[in-house]
Scaffold this motif. Structure first.
Motif, short mmCIF file in Angstrom:
data_model
loop_
_atom_site.label_atom_id
_atom_site.label_comp_id
_atom_site.label_asym_id
_atom_site.label_seq_id
_atom_site.Cartn_x
_atom_site.Cartn_y
_atom_site.Cartn_z
N UNK A 167 0.85 -1.19 0.00
CA UNK A 167 0.00 0.00 0.00
C UNK A 167 0.89 1.24 0.00
N UNK A 168 0.76 2.05 -1.06
CA UNK A 168 1.58 3.25 -1.20
C UNK A 168 0.81 4.54 -0.90
N UNK A 169 -0.46 4.62 -1.30
CA UNK A 169 -1.20 5.87 -1.14
C UNK A 169 -2.69 5.60 -1.22
N UNK A 170 -3.48 6.51 -0.65
CA UNK A 170 -4.94 6.36 -0.72
C UNK A 170 -5.60 7.72 -0.59
N UNK A 171 -6.79 7.81 -1.15
CA UNK A 171 -7.56 9.06 -1.10
C UNK A 171 -9.05 8.71 -1.11
N UNK A 172 -9.83 9.42 -0.33
CA UNK A 172 -11.28 9.25 -0.37
C UNK A 172 -11.83 10.19 -1.44
N UNK B 231 -4.58 7.51 10.40
CA UNK B 231 -3.85 7.58 9.14
C UNK B 231 -4.74 7.28 7.93
N UNK B 232 -6.06 7.11 8.17
CA UNK B 232 -7.00 6.87 7.07
C UNK B 232 -7.04 8.10 6.17
N UNK C 71 -4.18 12.72 -1.75
CA UNK C 71 -3.64 11.39 -1.45
C UNK C 71 -2.79 11.42 -0.19
N UNK C 72 -3.03 10.46 0.68
CA UNK C 72 -2.18 10.24 1.84
C UNK C 72 -1.19 9.15 1.44
N UNK C 73 0.11 9.43 1.60
CA UNK C 73 1.13 8.46 1.23
C UNK C 73 1.61 7.72 2.47
N UNK D 210 -8.48 7.23 -17.95
CA UNK D 210 -7.42 6.61 -18.75
C UNK D 210 -6.24 6.26 -17.87
N UNK D 211 -5.39 5.37 -18.35
CA UNK D 211 -4.16 5.03 -17.64
C UNK D 211 -3.35 6.29 -17.39
N UNK D 212 -2.72 6.36 -16.20
CA UNK D 212 -1.87 7.49 -15.88
C UNK D 212 -2.58 8.69 -15.30
N UNK D 213 -3.88 8.58 -15.04
CA UNK D 213 -4.65 9.70 -14.50
C UNK D 213 -4.82 9.58 -12.99
N UNK D 214 -5.13 8.38 -12.51
CA UNK D 214 -5.39 8.15 -11.09
C UNK D 214 -4.06 8.02 -10.33
N UNK D 215 -4.03 8.56 -9.12
CA UNK D 215 -2.86 8.40 -8.26
C UNK D 215 -2.03 9.66 -8.14
N UNK D 216 -1.22 9.71 -7.08
CA UNK D 216 -0.34 10.87 -6.89
C UNK D 216 0.85 10.81 -7.86
N UNK D 217 1.52 11.92 -8.01
CA UNK D 217 2.68 11.99 -8.90
C UNK D 217 3.71 10.91 -8.54
#
Length: 195
Positions: free
Chosen positions: A77-82, A136-137, A143-145, A165-172
């Motif tokens: 688990x690297x990062x998450x966001x609600x 830490x939720x 995004x919480x890393x 599309x691919x490459x859109x979701x997630x932190x940098x």
């Protein structure tokens, strides 16, 4: 009647709602890593193949044949966001230090309304996720890393996200190279092997 803020757990989206709130009736296929999802035996079809199917993002859009699979993947688990629709976007990946590092999006669904199919299962895994992370939720503020990343085994139904599309979701630096997801997650085992 009492009015107020909308529920912080009910699913508030519409895109492919039927698929996102359903659990596939199929055996669980096990993968040793996120990399194996991309290139191993039984690897996921290419995004271009899935896009060519013209899958609708209407609320009634059900799963296509390629999505009727359940998988379990050993990962980190690297990062998450609600999200605003009350889903949790959760970025998992290959083991820290592995090169190249691969990432994959998995989602805890916002919940169906009371009395709807799968609500009990989806609520149980969501509650367990929030309980384990505690303060830490993640929240909707970004995004919480998690550093260091947390070893996890994620289980759930496959889903191809035609909305992102691919490459859109997630932190940098942690954006998956595919629009494939696990959505919804049906089991989230933190720190496997330490119990």
């Amino acid at each position: 009647p009492v009015t107020g803020a909308p529920s912080k757990t009910l699913f508030r989206g519409t895109a492919r709602k039927k698929a996102k709130l359903s659990i596939v009736d199929a055996p669980v296929e096990e993968y040793d890593s996120v990399a194996e999802l991309y290139v191993g035996a039984g690897a996921l079809p290419r995004d271009s193949e899935m896009t060519a199917k013209g899958i609708s993002d209407d609320a009634t859009s059900d799963r296509v044949e390629e999505e009727r699979r359940n998988i379990a993947v050993m990962s980190w688990l690297y990062a998450a966001k609600k999200e605003e629709d009350n889903d949790y976007h959760i970025i998992i990946g290959t083991e820290p230090g592995e090169t190249p590092r691969r990432f994959f999006n998995v989602e805890l669904s916002g919940l169906p309304r009371s009395g709807q199919p799968f609500r009990t299962e989806l609520k149980a895994v969501r509650d367990a996720f929030e309980s384990f992370l505690g303060s830490a939720a993640p929240s909707t503020s970004g995004y919480k890393k998690y550093n260091p990343p947390i070893p996890v085994i994620v289980t759930g139904s496959l889903f191809f996200d035609v909305s992102h599309a691919a490459g859109v979701v997630g932190p940098s630096g942690m954006k998956p190279a595919s629009a494939w997801e696990i959505h919804p997650i049906t089991d989230f085992e933190f720190e496997p092997g330490t119990n």
